[in-house]
Design an enzyme around this catalytic site. Sequence first.
Site, PDB file in Angstrom:
ATOM      1  CB  CYS A 107      -0.899  -0.009   1.221  1.00 42.30           C
ATOM      2  SG  CYS A 107      -1.974   1.441   1.328  1.00 42.30           S
ATOM      3  CG  HIS A 201      -2.202  -1.213  -9.645  1.00 41.77           C
ATOM      4  ND1 HIS A 201      -3.000  -0.415  -8.866  1.00 41.77           N
ATOM      5  CD2 HIS A 201      -1.218  -1.676  -8.824  1.00 41.77           C
ATOM      6  CE1 HIS A 201      -2.513  -0.380  -7.635  1.00 41.77           C
ATOM      7  NE2 HIS A 201      -1.444  -1.131  -7.576  1.00 41.77           N
ATOM      8  CD  GLU A 257      -7.180   1.697  -2.846  1.00 44.06           C
ATOM      9  OE1 GLU A 257      -6.806   0.724  -2.169  1.00 44.06           O
ATOM     10  OE2 GLU A 257      -6.949   2.878  -2.534  1.00 44.06           O
ATOM     11  CB  CYS A 266      -4.745   4.047  -5.313  1.00 45.69           C
ATOM     12  SG  CYS A 266      -4.023   2.392  -5.355  1.00 45.69           S
ATOM     13  N   GLY A 269      -1.327   2.644  -7.140  1.00 40.28           N
ATOM     14  CA  GLY A 269      -2.056   2.904  -8.391  1.00 40.28           C
ATOM     15  C   GLY A 269      -1.473   4.066  -9.158  1.00 40.28           C
TER      16      GLY A 269
END
Length: 323
Positions: A107, A201, A257, A266, A269
């Site tokens: 993350c 992703h 997400e 994100c 992302g």
Amino acid sequence: MPPALRLTQPKRLAVASAGSKRGMVRATATATSKVPFSKFQGCGNDFILIDNRTTEEPCVSPKQAAKLCDRNFGVGGDGVIFALPPVGDTEYTMRIYNSDGSEPEMCGNGIRCLAKFVSEIDNAPPGKCRVHTLAGVMVPEVRDDGLVTVDMGEPILVPADVPTTLRSDNGDDSAPAVRAPLTLPDGQTFAVTCVSMGNPHCIAFVDDEVYNKDGSVCFDLAGTGPQVEGNAAFPARTNAEFAKVRNRALIDMVVYERGAGPTLACGTGACATVVAGVLEGVCDRVCDVRLPGGTLSIEWRESDNRIYMTGPGDRVFGGELAL
Ligand SMILES: N[C@H](CCC[C@H](N)C(=O)O)C(=O)O
């Protein structure tokens, strides 16, 4: 739908902000242990952070994490993040549960928040630390200006490793899946590029604006996002990014997400979106990504093939969980 907190449950979560009795779900909550937490956010992607460095396993279960993330029955957040004991030559370990209780590999916004959280607890000066994650060792650097720059490692581009069943159209299974056709159950089609930052992703560059002039999201995340997140082309599900190129140094992006739904930002992302933009030839290797919750600065450095992300990670409040 958030999990219903049935009042017949023997143990219920109760949340009391520090120093007050407010926030208890019910006066009769049978609290067995009190766990201090801090709420942090990075570009509006918000997390419950717990210093768990004295035991090997998180003190909160995935099911409890989902309840804690509920914005009515719990603290509220996009995930619960733990600092755990180090592995190998790292200072500590990061693990995270999404708000649906699933455990992702990494993350980006979360590791910036965790780096600030741990440095506050340890009263550490600005600097770098090595953090073990399920996606490998990441190196966040808490800077003098309060921002955090993270060495996010190298992007993973072999489709089978993302993982995705989509392939490039050149017939080479090891080539990145760039602008691969993806047809959704409702018939929409996108040309998507698939990138892993340790977590998967799926990036679609779109022609229409993704934001309104007032900054609100105008892309249909609620309708389109789940059709990508849970698409059969992604065996481990995926984060779904929809991006509009403003210029070669600025991309507008909104995200649905994996395991959390629409969030304001994100970090992984944003990194994946710049990688996708470079592969598609629509942005430079140094590029800002503007999300509903804030802007992240990304560099996919040619010299070492690693991605560097810079952005905020700020404390909101502290409290105590009664688990
Ligand atoms: N929901 C993501 C994990 C959190 C990623 C995001 N919040 C970030 O800042 O990178 C997944 O399941 O892969």
